[in-house]
Enzyme design. Sequence first.
Site, mmCIF file in Angstrom:
data_model
loop_
_atom_site.group_PDB
_atom_site.id
_atom_site.type_symbol
_atom_site.label_atom_id
_atom_site.label_comp_id
_atom_site.label_asym_id
_atom_site.label_seq_id
_atom_site.Cartn_x
_atom_site.Cartn_y
_atom_site.Cartn_z
ATOM 1 N N ASP A 1 47.499 48.757 44.757
ATOM 2 C CA ASP A 1 46.833 47.730 45.563
ATOM 3 C C ASP A 1 47.821 46.912 46.387
ATOM 4 O O ASP A 1 47.523 46.509 47.509
ATOM 5 C CB ASP A 1 45.953 46.815 44.701
ATOM 6 C CG ASP A 1 46.691 46.192 43.531
ATOM 7 O OD1 ASP A 1 47.874 46.520 43.303
ATOM 8 O OD2 ASP A 1 46.074 45.373 42.817
ATOM 9 N N ARG B 1 35.839 49.214 44.352
ATOM 10 C CA ARG B 1 35.124 49.147 45.625
ATOM 11 C C ARG B 1 35.294 50.453 46.375
ATOM 12 O O ARG B 1 36.338 51.092 46.293
ATOM 13 C CB ARG B 1 35.650 47.994 46.485
ATOM 14 C CG ARG B 1 35.266 46.629 45.976
ATOM 15 C CD ARG B 1 35.848 45.523 46.832
ATOM 16 N NE ARG B 1 37.295 45.670 46.948
ATOM 17 C CZ ARG B 1 37.925 45.971 48.077
ATOM 18 N NH1 ARG B 1 37.239 46.154 49.187
ATOM 19 N NH2 ARG B 1 39.232 46.078 48.100
ATOM 20 N N SER C 1 45.456 50.689 40.890
ATOM 21 C CA SER C 1 46.331 49.547 40.607
ATOM 22 C C SER C 1 46.839 49.520 39.167
ATOM 23 O O SER C 1 46.704 48.517 38.460
ATOM 24 C CB SER C 1 45.583 48.255 40.936
ATOM 25 O OG SER C 1 45.132 48.291 42.261
#
Length: 499
Positions: free
Chosen positions: A237, A115, A184
Amino acid sequence: MTKQATLAAATAVFAAAAAAAVLARQRLREANRWARAGAVLRDLEARCATPAERLRQVADAMAAEMRAGLACDDDSESGDGSALLKMLVTYVDSLPSGVEEGLFYALDLGGTNFRVLRVQLGGKEQRIIKQESKGVSIPKHLMSGGSDDLFDFIAAALANFVASEGEDYHLSEGMQRQLGFTFSFPVKQTSIASGTLIKWTKGFAIDEMVGMDVVEELNKAIRRQGLDMKVTSLVNDTVGTLAAAKYVDNDAIAAVILGTGTNAAYIDHAHKIPKWHGPLPKSGEMVINMEWGNFRSSHLPLTEFDQALDVESLNPGEQIYEKLISGMYMGEIVRRVLLKMAQEASLFADNVPPKLETPDILSTLHMLMMHQDTTPDLKTVGIKLKEILGIESTCYKTRKAVVDVCEVVARRGARLAAAGIYGILKKLGRDTVCPEQRTVIAVDGGVYRYYKFFAQCMESTLSDLLGEEVASSVVIKQANDGSGIGAALLAASYCQCLG
């Protein structure tokens, strides 16, 4: 009675007896079929059992591995240290405070999607004024191709996102666009804005990237796009989620991701990190990225299905904890159990559905949709079995057996996740009664957000492990989109002005 009548009567009696015998054999066969299915399910339940005593042992093992990881001073780029948990120093020693102002960006690369996000910050009074984000799916071939191919694809998406910016967003004069990069995957950081990849997880396998600086690679791709933007913070993350949680609640001390993969980060005292050799930060604290997905212990309840899945995975022998509790694997475990039930107990009639033999065809999303079916006849389960596995019709008992398998796998995952959190609290000394102490743990990820049974089971298990008095001061907070917002907030905290 005539001879013909007698013969007809005898024939009728014989036919009735034969029919009765056939029916009896069918009922016996059916009974045996369900007995075999029940035996597979009972064995699964026994092998997946997570009584409180076992969970306490898992938590103790987690806390011990945390200490071992903090003491393991591994300076090699490969990260091949002896500790199971990398306990990576993040160089985040001061989390967002709420005074940050301006326009900042985030890139959240955490799995099969990424994203891009922008957020306008207004300082203490206005906080987050406006935010927008866009999700992008990563083509499968880029997950195992070349590093330039992957990062050029990502940088192009960033450029398109910036080009679509509305007039409501205002970049301060003299400021380069600042990007927080949520990456992540296991990274060995050397500063707040640099870090080398230790290894890939979650299905990625770009071997040439291992040992390379992921920030440098992204910055080069951004420059190739002609975009005036720079990465100012590299975070995991979980670290981003923790930053976002701390921004709104000062009692946040840890964050957990339960999604495609799983991980945890928490705030520790810098002087309790033996491998930290730099000067103690002014805050006295340091955020640690645990990489807890690689945890394993003899106390983890492993089954034949878990062992087979591990052997056939891209990373055999690694990420054992993740393979028990994360979204990438739970649905596959259910598929393997159902396949055995189909082969040994004819769960789906005499023939094994061909699609059921296809690895990864049953996702954790499918699993939760069937498990959370509330219709009286489990209609949703029947629909999903037909859509996914091509099974035309199923009886209620078959559908119920599928739900039971989903529940066993989900319950084990949720209770083990709770044990991991309990281990963090034990390490921090927050598992005992302390007056006026409040502990907030932020949780994000699709498994926690959408799998309600999993979330509720995890929370109730943690409360049971802590005991009523301690549990009353421990709060689990859902952190929607924490990794994206948190990365942008950290970019704001560590930004550098031009000129």
